[in-house]
Design a protein around this motif. Sequence first.
Motif, PDB file in Angstrom:
ATOM      1  N   PHE A 135       0.853  -1.182   0.000  1.00  0.00           N
ATOM      2  CA  PHE A 135       0.000   0.000   0.000  1.00  0.00           C
ATOM      3  C   PHE A 135       0.891   1.235   0.000  1.00  0.00           C
ATOM      4  O   PHE A 135       1.729   1.407   0.890  1.00  0.00           O
ATOM      5  CB  PHE A 135      -0.943  -0.019   1.211  1.00  0.00           C
ATOM      6  N   LEU A 136       0.690   2.096  -0.995  1.00  0.00           N
ATOM      7  CA  LEU A 136       1.584   3.236  -1.221  1.00  0.00           C
ATOM      8  C   LEU A 136       0.948   4.556  -0.799  1.00  0.00           C
ATOM      9  O   LEU A 136      -0.276   4.694  -0.757  1.00  0.00           O
ATOM     10  CB  LEU A 136       1.963   3.293  -2.702  1.00  0.00           C
ATOM     11  N   SER A 137       1.795   5.537  -0.531  1.00  0.00           N
ATOM     12  CA  SER A 137       1.336   6.848  -0.069  1.00  0.00           C
ATOM     13  C   SER A 137       0.536   7.608  -1.116  1.00  0.00           C
ATOM     14  O   SER A 137      -0.229   8.504  -0.777  1.00  0.00           O
ATOM     15  CB  SER A 137       2.531   7.687   0.399  1.00  0.00           C
ATOM     16  N   ASN A 138       0.650   7.238  -2.384  1.00  0.00           N
ATOM     17  CA  ASN A 138      -0.130   7.917  -3.430  1.00  0.00           C
ATOM     18  C   ASN A 138      -1.538   7.339  -3.572  1.00  0.00           C
ATOM     19  O   ASN A 138      -2.286   7.721  -4.466  1.00  0.00           O
ATOM     20  CB  ASN A 138       0.615   7.875  -4.767  1.00  0.00           C
ATOM     21  N   GLY A 139      -1.894   6.381  -2.697  1.00  0.00           N
ATOM     22  CA  GLY A 139      -3.226   5.785  -2.732  1.00  0.00           C
ATOM     23  C   GLY A 139      -3.307   4.494  -3.529  1.00  0.00           C
ATOM     24  O   GLY A 139      -4.300   3.782  -3.460  1.00  0.00           O
ATOM     25  N   ASN A 140      -2.285   4.200  -4.300  1.00  0.00           N
ATOM     26  CA  ASN A 140      -2.266   2.966  -5.095  1.00  0.00           C
ATOM     27  C   ASN A 140      -1.800   1.798  -4.240  1.00  0.00           C
ATOM     28  O   ASN A 140      -1.201   1.990  -3.185  1.00  0.00           O
ATOM     29  CB  ASN A 140      -1.321   3.107  -6.291  1.00  0.00           C
ATOM     30  N   ASN A 141      -2.068   0.597  -4.739  1.00  0.00           N
ATOM     31  CA  ASN A 141      -1.448  -0.583  -4.144  1.00  0.00           C
ATOM     32  C   ASN A 141      -0.953  -1.485  -5.263  1.00  0.00           C
ATOM     33  O   ASN A 141      -1.471  -1.451  -6.370  1.00  0.00           O
ATOM     34  CB  ASN A 141      -2.376  -1.304  -3.161  1.00  0.00           C
ATOM     35  N   GLU A 142       0.078  -2.228  -4.944  1.00  0.00           N
ATOM     36  CA  GLU A 142       0.712  -3.113  -5.916  1.00  0.00           C
ATOM     37  C   GLU A 142       0.849  -4.492  -5.305  1.00  0.00           C
ATOM     38  O   GLU A 142       1.056  -4.619  -4.094  1.00  0.00           O
ATOM     39  CB  GLU A 142       2.113  -2.586  -6.287  1.00  0.00           C
ATOM     40  N   ILE A 143       0.755  -5.519  -6.127  1.00  0.00           N
ATOM     41  CA  ILE A 143       0.903  -6.887  -5.641  1.00  0.00           C
ATOM     42  C   ILE A 143       2.272  -7.411  -6.064  1.00  0.00           C
ATOM     43  O   ILE A 143       2.621  -7.375  -7.243  1.00  0.00           O
ATOM     44  CB  ILE A 143      -0.212  -7.791  -6.172  1.00  0.00           C
ATOM     45  N   SER A 144       3.022  -7.884  -5.074  1.00  0.00           N
ATOM     46  CA  SER A 144       4.337  -8.469  -5.326  1.00  0.00           C
ATOM     47  C   SER A 144       4.250  -9.979  -5.175  1.00  0.00           C
ATOM     48  O   SER A 144       3.498 -10.486  -4.341  1.00  0.00           O
ATOM     49  CB  SER A 144       5.361  -7.913  -4.330  1.00  0.00           C
ATOM     50  N   THR A 145       5.038 -10.682  -5.967  1.00  0.00           N
ATOM     51  CA  THR A 145       5.081 -12.135  -5.868  1.00  0.00           C
ATOM     52  C   THR A 145       5.982 -12.593  -4.722  1.00  0.00           C
ATOM     53  O   THR A 145       6.089 -13.792  -4.473  1.00  0.00           O
ATOM     54  CB  THR A 145       5.573 -12.762  -7.184  1.00  0.00           C
ATOM     55  N   LEU A 146       6.601 -11.672  -4.013  1.00  0.00           N
ATOM     56  CA  LEU A 146       7.424 -12.021  -2.856  1.00  0.00           C
ATOM     57  C   LEU A 146       6.527 -12.191  -1.632  1.00  0.00           C
ATOM     58  O   LEU A 146       5.569 -11.438  -1.449  1.00  0.00           O
ATOM     59  CB  LEU A 146       8.448 -10.914  -2.572  1.00  0.00           C
ATOM     60  N   ASN A 147       6.845 -13.166  -0.787  1.00  0.00           N
ATOM     61  CA  ASN A 147       6.067 -13.320   0.440  1.00  0.00           C
ATOM     62  C   ASN A 147       6.498 -12.266   1.459  1.00  0.00           C
ATOM     63  O   ASN A 147       7.509 -11.586   1.279  1.00  0.00           O
ATOM     64  CB  ASN A 147       6.155 -14.747   0.992  1.00  0.00           C
ATOM     65  N   LEU A 148       5.742 -12.135   2.532  1.00  0.00           N
ATOM     66  CA  LEU A 148       5.985 -11.071   3.504  1.00  0.00           C
ATOM     67  C   LEU A 148       7.346 -11.204   4.185  1.00  0.00           C
ATOM     68  O   LEU A 148       7.992 -10.203   4.487  1.00  0.00           O
ATOM     69  CB  LEU A 148       4.862 -11.030   4.549  1.00  0.00           C
ATOM     70  N   GLY A 149       7.813 -12.429   4.389  1.00  0.00           N
ATOM     71  CA  GLY A 149       9.130 -12.638   5.000  1.00  0.00           C
ATOM     72  C   GLY A 149      10.249 -12.051   4.145  1.00  0.00           C
ATOM     73  O   GLY A 149      11.178 -11.423   4.665  1.00  0.00           O
ATOM     74  N   LYS A 150      10.167 -12.235   2.832  1.00  0.00           N
ATOM     75  CA  LYS A 150      11.180 -11.680   1.933  1.00  0.00           C
ATOM     76  C   LYS A 150      11.077 -10.154   1.866  1.00  0.00           C
ATOM     77  O   LYS A 150      12.083  -9.462   1.803  1.00  0.00           O
ATOM     78  CB  LYS A 150      11.057 -12.298   0.545  1.00  0.00           C
TER      79      LYS A 150
END
Length: 119
Positions: A47-62
Amino acid sequence: MNQQKLHSIGQFNLYDKIKLNTRTGYLLINTEDILYCEAEGNYTTIFLSNGNNEISTLNLGKIQKLLSVPHFSRISRSIIMNTQYLYKVDRKKRICVLQHGSKTYELPIPEKQLRTLKL
């Protein structure tokens, strides 16, 4: 002149960019633009400060390893938050409230983490 560095792993300062893999390629994101990250199975929503969100293929630990700067805190099994945006902690409701501009974000936090939350 302020030159930004690109890191995909390891330690860096707050103004560095990190590389996050996506399903179709990758993103380069300034760490100060990240409000919080939330696990969704093997993926992570950023979740980004510009209001957008992006999905990463990395898990939360990485993602946590990439965000090894003091401004990020893992507040639960599924959430890492940027403490620079922390506005309020409500112990009774067990939430952390992040604020950026006029928007607020309520994140649940387990009682155990409330006691160990480090800023």
